[in-house]
Design an enzyme around this catalytic site. Structure first.
Site, PDB file in Angstrom:
ATOM      1  N   ASP A  46     -10.788  -9.041   7.628  1.00  0.00           N
ATOM      2  CA  ASP A  46     -12.092  -8.735   7.073  1.00  0.00           C
ATOM      3  C   ASP A  46     -12.791 -10.347   6.830  1.00  0.00           C
ATOM      4  O   ASP A  46     -13.811 -10.496   7.459  1.00  0.00           O
ATOM      5  CB  ASP A  46     -12.100  -8.078   6.169  1.00  0.00           C
ATOM      6  CG  ASP A  46     -12.669  -7.186   5.909  1.00  0.00           C
ATOM      7  OD1 ASP A  46     -12.639  -5.898   7.076  1.00  0.00           O
ATOM      8  OD2 ASP A  46     -12.627  -6.073   5.667  1.00  0.00           O
ATOM      9  N   LYS A  72       3.307 -15.536   1.323  1.00  0.00           N
ATOM     10  CA  LYS A  72       3.588 -15.821   0.141  1.00  0.00           C
ATOM     11  C   LYS A  72       4.667 -16.243  -0.143  1.00  0.00           C
ATOM     12  O   LYS A  72       5.354 -15.646  -1.083  1.00  0.00           O
ATOM     13  CB  LYS A  72       2.580 -14.879  -0.866  1.00  0.00           C
ATOM     14  CG  LYS A  72       2.413 -15.623  -1.743  1.00  0.00           C
ATOM     15  CD  LYS A  72       1.470 -16.482  -1.741  1.00  0.00           C
ATOM     16  CE  LYS A  72       1.691 -17.487  -3.542  1.00  0.00           C
ATOM     17  NZ  LYS A  72       0.052 -18.997  -3.458  1.00  0.00           N
ATOM     18  N   ASP A 112      -2.763 -18.429   0.993  1.00  0.00           N
ATOM     19  CA  ASP A 112      -4.189 -19.158   0.093  1.00  0.00           C
ATOM     20  C   ASP A 112      -4.430 -20.040   1.036  1.00  0.00           C
ATOM     21  O   ASP A 112      -5.588 -20.195   1.318  1.00  0.00           O
ATOM     22  CB  ASP A 112      -3.823 -19.328  -1.317  1.00  0.00           C
ATOM     23  CG  ASP A 112      -2.050 -19.907  -1.134  1.00  0.00           C
ATOM     24  OD1 ASP A 112      -1.546 -19.218   0.202  1.00  0.00           O
ATOM     25  OD2 ASP A 112      -2.572 -20.492  -2.559  1.00  0.00           O
ATOM     26  N   ASP A 154      -5.269  -6.926   5.611  1.00  0.00           N
ATOM     27  CA  ASP A 154      -6.088  -6.311   5.720  1.00  0.00           C
ATOM     28  C   ASP A 154      -7.550  -7.360   4.990  1.00  0.00           C
ATOM     29  O   ASP A 154      -9.355  -7.286   5.338  1.00  0.00           O
ATOM     30  CB  ASP A 154      -5.970  -5.648   4.217  1.00  0.00           C
ATOM     31  CG  ASP A 154      -7.643  -4.487   3.745  1.00  0.00           C
ATOM     32  OD1 ASP A 154      -8.053  -4.772   4.290  1.00  0.00           O
ATOM     33  OD2 ASP A 154      -6.944  -3.632   3.083  1.00  0.00           O
ATOM     34  N   TYR A 172       1.156  -0.931   0.212  1.00  0.00           N
ATOM     35  CA  TYR A 172      -0.074   0.249   0.359  1.00  0.00           C
ATOM     36  C   TYR A 172       0.816   0.608   0.089  1.00  0.00           C
ATOM     37  O   TYR A 172       0.088   2.205  -0.620  1.00  0.00           O
ATOM     38  CB  TYR A 172      -1.243  -0.120   1.378  1.00  0.00           C
ATOM     39  CG  TYR A 172      -2.477  -0.622   1.646  1.00  0.00           C
ATOM     40  CD1 TYR A 172      -2.127  -2.017   0.122  1.00  0.00           C
ATOM     41  CD2 TYR A 172      -2.876  -1.041   2.170  1.00  0.00           C
ATOM     42  CE1 TYR A 172      -2.809  -2.956   0.120  1.00  0.00           C
ATOM     43  CE2 TYR A 172      -3.851  -2.192   2.539  1.00  0.00           C
ATOM     44  CZ  TYR A 172      -4.027  -2.541   1.364  1.00  0.00           C
ATOM     45  OH  TYR A 172      -4.933  -4.091   0.365  1.00  0.00           O
TER      46      TYR A 172
END
Ligand code: NAD
Length: 358
Positions: free
Chosen positions: A248, A188, A220, A244, A142
């Site tokens: 959620d 990852k 994943d 992020d 970001y």
């Protein structure tokens, strides 16, 4: 008597309604636990654009830096959606996080037994879930450079330095020491160089916390495991982008967005806020659920002010309120004995919280 100064940012939409209820609970608990809170209101978001011409006035940053902690409601709304990016409410929040240098976002997800039916998952999968997602907040893709657009290409850069990974890892391991002493670091590393550095660094820092069990998981797989068997997780440690998404996802295990708090810590001042937005669709109707904000106030007492007993009392009061069957409209379908307004819900929790020993 101990005194603390709290910067209050009510923001837009339901922000003012839910923050008022959190203040009501804080006032009740501070009185019964022998400390004093003084509040100073500051502007951020759409209301700041309307009144001061910018989404984050300098005065707000200065006030937050002076305070012992910051309690924040929510910002945003359609009225400001068409403004240029730097004037939009969420730019104010991103700038505040950057200015306070708060690099760690803590998001607990607990599934309340009383609301177990609110989840879309089976009771056997979610009963007893208690997860803390620790997300790096001011680095990663970001904020990484270079970024931009060139003709028909666009690019962002995922970058982390060793010190950035070390400091967020310490937050996660310290949190795990107060919990079930398990950290699952999510990355990852089978594909990304930055994740390989992340994994190496987290593994090294783990040696400083021999009591904590460290595991690693690819993002994943973690996204899948959170739905398949969420109880396997205690603390999830991850970077900005993965965090992020996962935070959620984790929050939805509980079934309602109006219940869950968050803390952004580690910098010059800590910021406490519900995970939901400003809910313009229900603003001003007195039906917003204040529990997420009240639970955020409890996190503030625990993490920034060290008033652990008072925080425990608030957490217990929330559980008791739900057990007694009090519900705001958003959770009315699940075991309601009495439907409450935002204001009534705040008063009930405040009363229970203030009664020591119950
Ligand atoms: P939202 O979280 O505001 O609302 C999503 C849905 O959940 C709505 O139906 C809303 O009524 C409901 N809801 C949310 N909080 C609730 C509560 N406490 N009690 C009962 N119901 C509740 O998300 P959205 O609709 O996507 O966004 C609305 C605005 O909020 C947008 O402008 C968005 O940019 C902003 N936003 C702000 C923050 C923040 O301030 N940190 C976070 C997310 C979204």
């Amino acid at each position: 008597m101990k005194k603390y100064e709290i910067a209050i940012i009510k923001g837009d939409g339901i922000g003012p309604e839910i923050v008022d209820e959190a203040k009501k609970v804080l006032d009740a608990i501070s009185y019964s636990h022998g400390f004093e809170l003084s509040y100073h209101d500051y502007l951020m978001g759409g209301i700041a654009v309307d009144r001061a011409g910018v989404p984050l006035p300098d005065e707000t940053i200065e006030g937050c830096l002076r305070a012992d902690a910051v309690l924040f409601g929510a910002i945003g709304g359609e009225k400001w959606d068409s403004l240029p990016r730097e004037l939009r409410p969420e730019s104010g929040l991103l700038k505040l996080r950057k200015s306070l240098e708060i690099f760690a976002n803590l998001r607990p997800t607990v599934v309340y037994d009383e609301l177990i039916e609110a989840s879309t998952l089976k009771e056997s999968v979610i009963k007893g879930v208690d997860i803390l997602v620790v997300r790096e907040l001011i680095g990663g893709i970001y904020f990484g450079e270079p970024k931009g657009r060139e003709g028909d290409r666009a690019f962002n850069t995922m970058v982390y330095s060793v010190p950035e990974i070390e400091r967020i890892a310490h937050v996660a391991f310290k949190a795990a020491m107060r919990r079930q002493k398990r950290v699952c670091s999510v990355d990852k590393a089978n594909v990304l160089d930055v994740s390989q550095l992340w994994r190496e660094t987290v593994t090294r820092i783990a040696k400083e916390y021999p009591e904590v069990e460290l595991s690693h998981m690819y993002i994943d797989n973690a996204a899948m495991q959170l739905i398949r068997n969420p109880k396997q997780f205690d603390v999830i440690l991850t970077g900005n982008l993965f965090g992020d998404i996962l935070s959620d996802e984790a929050s939805m295990l509980s079934g309602s967005i109006g219940l869950l708090p968050s803390a952004s810590i580690g910098g010059k001042a800590a910021l406490y806020e519900p995970i939901h937005g400003s809910a313009p669709d229900i603003a001003g109707q007195g039906i917003a659920n204040p529990i997420a904000t009240i639970a955020s106030a409890s996190m503030m007492l625990r993490h920034s002010l060290g008033e652990v007993e008072a925080a425990d009392a608030i957490d217990k009061a929330i559980v008791k309120t739900l057990k007694e069957g009090y519900r705001t409209k958003d959770i009315a379908a699940f075991g309601a004995k009495e439907i409450c307004t935002t204001d009534e819900m705040g008063s009930i929790i405040a009363n229970y919280a203030a009664k020591k020993g119950e």
